[in-house]
Enzyme design. Structure first.
Site, PDB file in Angstrom:
ATOM      1  N   SER A 113     -60.044 -67.093 -33.314  1.00 18.15           N
ATOM      2  CA  SER A 113     -59.120 -65.978 -33.078  1.00 18.15           C
ATOM      3  C   SER A 113     -59.538 -65.294 -31.778  1.00 18.15           C
ATOM      4  O   SER A 113     -60.694 -65.425 -31.352  1.00 18.15           O
ATOM      5  CB  SER A 113     -59.232 -64.983 -34.237  1.00 18.15           C
ATOM      6  OG  SER A 113     -58.661 -63.733 -33.882  1.00 18.15           O
TER       7      SER A 113
ATOM      8  N   TYR B  16     -63.614 -59.689 -40.786  1.00 19.34           N
ATOM      9  CA  TYR B  16     -62.840 -60.757 -40.116  1.00 19.34           C
ATOM     10  C   TYR B  16     -63.412 -61.048 -38.731  1.00 19.34           C
ATOM     11  O   TYR B  16     -63.656 -62.203 -38.368  1.00 19.34           O
ATOM     12  CB  TYR B  16     -61.378 -60.320 -40.016  1.00 19.34           C
ATOM     13  CG  TYR B  16     -60.444 -61.364 -39.429  1.00 19.34           C
ATOM     14  CD1 TYR B  16     -59.906 -62.385 -40.222  1.00 19.34           C
ATOM     15  CD2 TYR B  16     -60.070 -61.323 -38.086  1.00 19.34           C
ATOM     16  CE1 TYR B  16     -59.040 -63.327 -39.700  1.00 19.34           C
ATOM     17  CE2 TYR B  16     -59.202 -62.260 -37.549  1.00 19.34           C
ATOM     18  CZ  TYR B  16     -58.689 -63.258 -38.361  1.00 19.34           C
ATOM     19  OH  TYR B  16     -57.823 -64.198 -37.833  1.00 19.34           O
TER      20      TYR B  16
HETATM   21  P1  NAD Z   1     -51.653 -67.743 -43.428  1.00 16.08           P
HETATM   22  O1  NAD Z   1     -52.012 -66.694 -44.387  1.00 16.08           O
HETATM   23  O2  NAD Z   1     -50.252 -68.218 -43.359  1.00 16.08           O
HETATM   24  O3  NAD Z   1     -52.564 -69.034 -43.598  1.00 16.08           O
HETATM   25  C1  NAD Z   1     -53.834 -69.057 -44.167  1.00 16.08           C
HETATM   26  C2  NAD Z   1     -53.906 -70.280 -45.029  1.00 16.08           C
HETATM   27  O4  NAD Z   1     -55.223 -70.409 -45.551  1.00 16.08           O
HETATM   28  C3  NAD Z   1     -52.943 -70.175 -46.224  1.00 16.08           C
HETATM   29  O5  NAD Z   1     -52.227 -71.391 -46.332  1.00 16.08           O
HETATM   30  C4  NAD Z   1     -53.886 -69.999 -47.406  1.00 16.08           C
HETATM   31  O6  NAD Z   1     -53.380 -70.556 -48.610  1.00 16.08           O
HETATM   32  C5  NAD Z   1     -55.097 -70.748 -46.917  1.00 16.08           C
HETATM   33  N1  NAD Z   1     -56.308 -70.375 -47.645  1.00 16.08           N
HETATM   34  C6  NAD Z   1     -56.750 -69.130 -47.951  1.00 16.08           C
HETATM   35  N2  NAD Z   1     -57.870 -69.196 -48.668  1.00 16.08           N
HETATM   36  C7  NAD Z   1     -58.154 -70.513 -48.811  1.00 16.08           C
HETATM   37  C8  NAD Z   1     -59.189 -71.219 -49.453  1.00 16.08           C
HETATM   38  N3  NAD Z   1     -60.170 -70.584 -50.121  1.00 16.08           N
HETATM   39  N4  NAD Z   1     -59.161 -72.582 -49.403  1.00 16.08           N
HETATM   40  C9  NAD Z   1     -58.178 -73.235 -48.758  1.00 16.08           C
HETATM   41  N5  NAD Z   1     -57.174 -72.613 -48.135  1.00 16.08           N
HETATM   42  C10 NAD Z   1     -57.165 -71.270 -48.161  1.00 16.08           C
HETATM   43  O7  NAD Z   1     -52.124 -67.182 -42.002  1.00 16.08           O
HETATM   44  P2  NAD Z   1     -52.272 -67.907 -40.586  1.00 16.08           P
HETATM   45  O8  NAD Z   1     -51.998 -66.885 -39.578  1.00 16.08           O
HETATM   46  O9  NAD Z   1     -51.519 -69.172 -40.561  1.00 16.08           O
HETATM   47  O10 NAD Z   1     -53.834 -68.191 -40.551  1.00 16.08           O
HETATM   48  C11 NAD Z   1     -54.388 -69.470 -40.290  1.00 16.08           C
HETATM   49  C12 NAD Z   1     -55.658 -69.328 -39.471  1.00 16.08           C
HETATM   50  O11 NAD Z   1     -55.335 -68.807 -38.191  1.00 16.08           O
HETATM   51  C13 NAD Z   1     -56.690 -68.363 -40.069  1.00 16.08           C
HETATM   52  O12 NAD Z   1     -57.988 -68.902 -39.893  1.00 16.08           O
HETATM   53  C14 NAD Z   1     -56.519 -67.117 -39.226  1.00 16.08           C
HETATM   54  O13 NAD Z   1     -57.687 -66.352 -39.177  1.00 16.08           O
HETATM   55  C15 NAD Z   1     -56.190 -67.732 -37.883  1.00 16.08           C
HETATM   56  N6  NAD Z   1     -55.544 -66.828 -36.939  1.00 16.08           N
HETATM   57  C16 NAD Z   1     -54.288 -66.343 -37.163  1.00 16.08           C
HETATM   58  C17 NAD Z   1     -53.706 -65.505 -36.213  1.00 16.08           C
HETATM   59  C18 NAD Z   1     -52.316 -64.955 -36.376  1.00 16.08           C
HETATM   60  O14 NAD Z   1     -51.919 -64.109 -35.557  1.00 16.08           O
HETATM   61  N7  NAD Z   1     -51.537 -65.382 -37.340  1.00 16.08           N
HETATM   62  C19 NAD Z   1     -54.408 -65.157 -35.066  1.00 16.08           C
HETATM   63  C20 NAD Z   1     -55.690 -65.665 -34.882  1.00 16.08           C
HETATM   64  C21 NAD Z   1     -56.254 -66.502 -35.827  1.00 16.08           C
END
Ligand code: NAD
Length: 268
Positions: free
Chosen positions: A153, A166
């Site tokens: 991130s 986080y």
């Molecule tokens: P999201 O909530 O749609 O996706 C997260 C996924 O992780 C979900 O499918 C959830 O079911 C899964 N998950 C949660 N706990 C779990 C576990 N114990 N075992 C297996 N799967 C699990 O959100 P997202 O934005 O798609 O996030 C995905 C990644 O991207 C994360 O690591 C997040 O930190 C990172 N991220 C997101 C953003 C953003 O702006 N959306 C920015 C930077 C980083």
């Protein structure tokens, strides 16, 4: 076919039934990879991702596992290898937020985030590396022995008040990724991170679901749009493919310019 540059390779994407993970799984499938769609809840939603990949002409299955649980991660890798013979690409995408003011943050909130965002990466990467080392290099598939992509991130760079658990986890991802790249570079295993800015997914719904929230978000993004999971999918295909063979130990920021700190555009 030139756009199916991952043909013949097996990819596992954690947390692939929503958001960025879904976007990455679809992009890898479109590039010809066989994709394991990991999920924790709602198998029917994971199955729709599988169906879309199969419709693109690639193989896919959904496997349930909580990435923070050692036995479940090991069972997931065993099933993947039984089903498809090996694994070439791991995308450590699963991640959660449990936000709280620091003085109110519970140990459960702290542990939950560290367990999924960091320990999950440890458990999955260890299984992937064991398999890469067992199998060795297969030049017809890739010039690398294996590729790991960690979803970090911009908060591996930008501190984040109210989200200390986080930001700590993503800061940890940076040195986790770099240390692995250092330890296994001479075995031709590449390890990199993607560091997204604001991408429109369920994790940050509050930041984009009203026009006011979106307007406020745009004050942080010089490029003036929120990112989409497809933006991340394209970068993941590049990092998984031999096109990026000389890239390892690096975190690629993909954020519409968030980390150029727009607040300083007028001199700070
Ligand atoms: P999201 O909530 O749609 O996706 C997260 C996924 O992780 C979900 O499918 C959830 O079911 C899964 N998950 C949660 N706990 C779990 C576990 N114990 N075992 C297996 N799967 C699990 O959100 P997202 O934005 O798609 O996030 C995905 C990644 O991207 C994360 O690591 C997040 O930190 C990172 N991220 C997101 C953003 C953003 O702006 N959306 C920015 C930077 C980083």
């Amino acid at each position: 076919m030139s756009n199916r540059k991952l043909e013949g390779q097996v990819a596992l994407v954690t947390g692939a039934s929503s958001g960025i993970g879904e976007g990455v799984a679809l992009a890898l499938g479109e590039a010809g990879a066989t994709v394991v769609v990991n999920y924790v809840t709602k198998p029917e939603v994971a199955q729709t991702v599988v169906d879309r990949i199969v419709a693109m002409g690639s193989k896919a299955i959904a496997i349930q596992a909580d990435v923070s649980k050692e036995d479940q991660v090991q069972a997931m890798f065993l099933k993947t290898i039984q089903e498809f013979g090996t694994i070439d690409i791991l995308v450590n995408n699963a991640g959660i937020q449990k936000d709280a003011k620091f003085e109110d943050m519970t140990l459960d909130q702290w542990n939950a985030v560290l367990n999924v965002n960091l320990t999950g990466m440890f458990l999955c990467s260890r299984e992937a590396i064991r398999e890469f080392l067992r199998r060795g290099l297969v030049p017809e598939r890739s010039v690398a022995c294996g590729k790991i992509i960690c979803m970090s991130s911009v908060h591996e760079i930008i501190p984040w008040a109210g989200h200390v658990n986080y930001a700590t986890s993503k800061g940890g991802v940076k040195l986790f990724m770099q240390s692995l790249a250092q330890e296994y570079g001479n075995r031709k295993i590449r390890v990199n991170s993607i560091a997204p800015g604001a991408i429109q997914t369920p994790i940050n719904r509050a930041a984009w679901e009203t026009p006011e929230a979106l307007e406020s978000l745009m004050t942080l993004i010089p490029y003036n749009r929120i990112g989409k999971p497809e933006d991340i999918g394209k970068l993941a295909v590049f990092l998984a493919s031999d096109d990026s063979d000389y890239i390892t130990g690096t975190s690629i920021v993909i954020d519409g310019g968030m980390t150029v700190f727009e607040g300083f555009a007028t001199g700070g």
